[in-house]
Design a protein around this motif. Structure first.
Motif, PDB file in Angstrom:
ATOM      1  N   ASN A 338       0.822  -1.217   0.000  1.00  0.00           N
ATOM      2  CA  ASN A 338       0.000   0.000   0.000  1.00  0.00           C
ATOM      3  C   ASN A 338       0.853   1.263   0.000  1.00  0.00           C
ATOM      4  OD1 ASN A 338       0.952  -0.498   2.609  1.00  0.00           O
ATOM      5  ND2 ASN A 338      -0.764   0.557   3.570  1.00  0.00           N
ATOM      6  N   GLY A 339       2.155   1.114   0.182  1.00  0.00           N
ATOM      7  CA  GLY A 339       3.046   2.264   0.327  1.00  0.00           C
ATOM      8  C   GLY A 339       3.529   2.452   1.738  1.00  0.00           C
ATOM      9  N   GLY A 340       2.905   1.722   2.676  1.00  0.00           N
ATOM     10  CA  GLY A 340       3.324   1.800   4.067  1.00  0.00           C
ATOM     11  C   GLY A 340       3.072   3.166   4.675  1.00  0.00           C
ATOM     12  N   ALA A 356      -3.194  -5.798   4.486  1.00  0.00           N
ATOM     13  CA  ALA A 356      -3.061  -7.257   4.563  1.00  0.00           C
ATOM     14  C   ALA A 356      -4.394  -7.926   4.244  1.00  0.00           C
ATOM     15  CB  ALA A 356      -2.572  -7.663   5.951  1.00  0.00           C
ATOM     16  N   VAL A 357      -5.473  -7.369   4.755  1.00  0.00           N
ATOM     17  CA  VAL A 357      -6.811  -7.892   4.461  1.00  0.00           C
ATOM     18  C   VAL A 357      -7.091  -7.808   2.968  1.00  0.00           C
ATOM     19  CG1 VAL A 357      -9.291  -7.513   4.813  1.00  0.00           C
ATOM     20  CG2 VAL A 357      -7.716  -7.405   6.762  1.00  0.00           C
ATOM     21  N   ARG A 358      -6.762  -6.680   2.357  1.00  0.00           N
ATOM     22  CA  ARG A 358      -7.006  -6.532   0.912  1.00  0.00           C
ATOM     23  C   ARG A 358      -6.199  -7.544   0.102  1.00  0.00           C
ATOM     24  NH1 ARG A 358      -7.343  -0.739   2.335  1.00  0.00           N
ATOM     25  NH2 ARG A 358      -5.073  -0.602   2.150  1.00  0.00           N
ATOM     26  N   GLN A 359      -4.973  -7.805   0.495  1.00  0.00           N
ATOM     27  CA  GLN A 359      -4.171  -8.791  -0.241  1.00  0.00           C
ATOM     28  C   GLN A 359      -4.803 -10.181  -0.164  1.00  0.00           C
ATOM     29  OE1 GLN A 359      -1.742  -8.745  -2.306  1.00  0.00           O
ATOM     30  NE2 GLN A 359      -0.988  -6.642  -2.154  1.00  0.00           N
ATOM     31  N   ILE A 360      -5.303 -10.556   0.995  1.00  0.00           N
ATOM     32  CA  ILE A 360      -5.956 -11.872   1.122  1.00  0.00           C
ATOM     33  C   ILE A 360      -7.271 -11.893   0.344  1.00  0.00           C
ATOM     34  CG2 ILE A 360      -7.004 -13.507   2.740  1.00  0.00           C
ATOM     35  CD1 ILE A 360      -3.950 -13.445   2.842  1.00  0.00           C
ATOM     36  N   SER A 364      -6.247  -5.527  -3.478  1.00  0.00           N
ATOM     37  CA  SER A 364      -5.231  -4.491  -3.314  1.00  0.00           C
ATOM     38  C   SER A 364      -4.958  -3.779  -4.636  1.00  0.00           C
ATOM     39  CB  SER A 364      -3.929  -5.102  -2.795  1.00  0.00           C
ATOM     40  OG  SER A 364      -2.868  -4.166  -2.830  1.00  0.00           O
ATOM     41  N   CYS A 365      -4.574  -2.520  -4.549  1.00  0.00           N
ATOM     42  CA  CYS A 365      -4.184  -1.787  -5.753  1.00  0.00           C
ATOM     43  C   CYS A 365      -2.898  -2.352  -6.343  1.00  0.00           C
ATOM     44  CB  CYS A 365      -4.001  -0.314  -5.418  1.00  0.00           C
ATOM     45  SG  CYS A 365      -2.738  -0.011  -4.169  1.00  0.00           S
ATOM     46  N   ASN A 366      -2.103  -3.023  -5.529  1.00  0.00           N
ATOM     47  CA  ASN A 366      -0.898  -3.722  -5.980  1.00  0.00           C
ATOM     48  C   ASN A 366      -1.055  -5.214  -5.673  1.00  0.00           C
ATOM     49  OD1 ASN A 366       0.880  -1.596  -7.007  1.00  0.00           O
ATOM     50  ND2 ASN A 366       0.907  -0.837  -4.906  1.00  0.00           N
ATOM     51  N   GLN A 367      -2.137  -5.789  -6.205  1.00  0.00           N
ATOM     52  CA  GLN A 367      -2.485  -7.156  -5.862  1.00  0.00           C
ATOM     53  C   GLN A 367      -1.434  -8.149  -6.349  1.00  0.00           C
ATOM     54  OE1 GLN A 367      -5.029  -8.191  -3.858  1.00  0.00           O
ATOM     55  NE2 GLN A 367      -3.940 -10.147  -3.982  1.00  0.00           N
ATOM     56  N   LEU A 368      -1.071  -9.051  -5.442  1.00  0.00           N
ATOM     57  CA  LEU A 368      -0.125 -10.111  -5.752  1.00  0.00           C
ATOM     58  C   LEU A 368      -0.872 -11.385  -6.113  1.00  0.00           C
ATOM     59  CD1 LEU A 368       2.133  -9.423  -2.653  1.00  0.00           C
ATOM     60  CD2 LEU A 368       2.577  -8.675  -5.002  1.00  0.00           C
ATOM     61  N   VAL A 374      -0.173 -13.352   4.887  1.00  0.00           N
ATOM     62  CA  VAL A 374       0.481 -12.047   4.957  1.00  0.00           C
ATOM     63  C   VAL A 374       0.863 -11.775   6.407  1.00  0.00           C
ATOM     64  CG1 VAL A 374       0.287  -9.567   4.534  1.00  0.00           C
ATOM     65  CG2 VAL A 374      -0.874 -11.186   3.008  1.00  0.00           C
ATOM     66  N   LEU A 375       2.092 -11.344   6.590  1.00  0.00           N
ATOM     67  CA  LEU A 375       2.583 -10.945   7.901  1.00  0.00           C
ATOM     68  C   LEU A 375       2.408  -9.444   8.082  1.00  0.00           C
ATOM     69  CD1 LEU A 375       4.403 -11.340  10.516  1.00  0.00           C
ATOM     70  CD2 LEU A 375       6.335 -10.810   9.012  1.00  0.00           C
TER      71      LEU A 375
END
Length: 393
Positions: A338-340, A356-360, A364-368, A374-375
């Protein structure tokens, strides 16, 4: 804390815009964020019976409950040590749900850290009747150690001395954070990446910290809804499971550099290593099972020993891990997508939990691709906490 594994889940997240001048009270920010999180969970305000936040949050639980029309509260709690609470509040919510003390707990954090109290200013004035923190500060304030940057600088300098890290190594953390923020429309530094040369040219704050080694001061609010795993599955087909969550305070803990520890610990974060051991044991996971990380980045030098504490690289090797590009989106450990706090906003680390919730969830805007775990880490140099979230099933 094995007993907590997958007993609770995150089902809702909400936030305000992130700014430098919100134009409204911290209570208003909290209300907006909580309202958004409850709606995201598909719940009603009266379904909420628990609240948890930081001791430093100015919004009283009863005021929030009255403004939103929440149900009767059977649980409410607060966690201290500033950013060290960022994951501990999730632990509070999960414990309450798992114990049956509450069914639905909302976590919130709202601050005007730019337009209100400037969090980077530290503490310079002392009342006639000093509190416990002022008493501790009296031992270091005479040496000019008034601000968070001043507290972190000695640690950073010692780390550089021991391991050969450079200001450029710290700068690479900032460059990656800003690169990710540049693709995040919610980030303050959206579409504003930086180069390593720009980092190096930024003003000194407290050597060896440049301005761009220091996180932002931000206005904004965030909120998270936690409920039991079974109820979560009824609410959504993609609950974010709380796989493990832990707190840690190590021997001779201080704020934010533990000046009196043995020499070998002056370049380590023993409290973060304690959190790492608990998380991995509770989740039956190891560093190889983590696909992404949200590392607390209030100051870039403290990102490096966190990577080491969690076993992503050896002691003193974080500089090489970062130089090799492993924090990038295509690296071994995409970090702060997210840019932190350097690039998106400083909401005391809670906005990192949302990412972290968005990645799961896959939003996310930078989705993996293929993210299973996610830690998330919390504030460093203080009693701290950590979290691993994962996909259901």
């Amino acid at each position: 804390m094995e007993q907590l594994r997958d007993k609770a889940a995150i089902v809702g997240i909400g936030q305000t815009e992130f700014s430098k001048n919100s134009g409204r009270s911290e209570l208003r920010l909290a209300i907006e964020a909580v309202k958004a999180a409850i709606a995201d969970a598909g719940l009603r305000p009266e379904d909420v019976d628990g609240l948890t936040t930081y001791t430093s949050d100015s919004s009283q639980e009863i005021d929030l409950a009255r403004a939103l029309g929440l149900g009767p509260l059977t649980f409410f709690s607060r966690v201290g040590y500033g950013g060290g609470a960022a994951c501990a509040v999730v632990q509070q919510a999960a414990l309450a749900v798992a114990a049956g003390v509450a069914k639905t707990v909302v976590i919130y954090r709202a601050i005007n850290a730019r337009s209100g109290r400037r969090y980077g200013a530290g503490r310079r004035s002392h009342s006639a009747s000093a509190d416990g923190f002022d008493s501790v500060m009296s031992w270091i304030a005479p040496y000019g150690l008034f601000t968070p940057a001043g507290w972190v600088a000695p640690f950073a300098r010692r780390y550089m001395h021991e391991f050969g890290a450079t200001s450029e190594d710290f700068g690479r953390v900032s460059v990656v954070g800003r690169k990710h923020a540049a693709r995040n429309p919610d980030a303050w530094f959206y579409d504003r990446p930086i180069t390593l040369a720009e980092h190096q040219a930024s003003p000194w704050i407290v050597e060896p910290l440049h301005l761009l080694d220091c996180c932002q001061e931000s206005d904004g609010g965030v909120a998270i809804v936690v409920t039991g795993a079974e109820r979560a599955r009824e609410l959504t087909d993609r609950p974010v499971m709380i796989r493990a969550v832990a707190q840690g305070a190590a021997a001779d803990q201080h704020m934010m550099t533990s000046y009196y520890r043995p020499d070998e610990q002056m370049v380590e974060l023993p409290e973060m290593a304690l959190v790492a051991r608990q998380l991995y044991a509770a989740a039956s996971l190891g560093p190889e099972d983590i696909q992404a990380a949200i590392i607390y980045d209030h100051f870039t030098p403290l990102v490096l020993p966190q990577l080491e504490a969690f076993g992503f690289c050896g002691r003193g090797e974080a500089k090489d891990f970062i130089r090799d590009g492993h924090l990038e989106l295509d690296g071994r450990l995409p970090t702060n997508t997210n840019g932190g706090q350097l690039g998106e906003a400083y909401i005391h680390g809670m906005n990192g939990v949302l990412e972290a919730v968005r990645q799961i969830r896959g939003s996310s805007c930078n989705q993996l691709a293929e993210v299973e775990h996610v830690l998330v880490t919390a504030g460093t140099g203080v009693p701290t906490s950590g979290l691993i979230v994962g996909r259901d099933g």
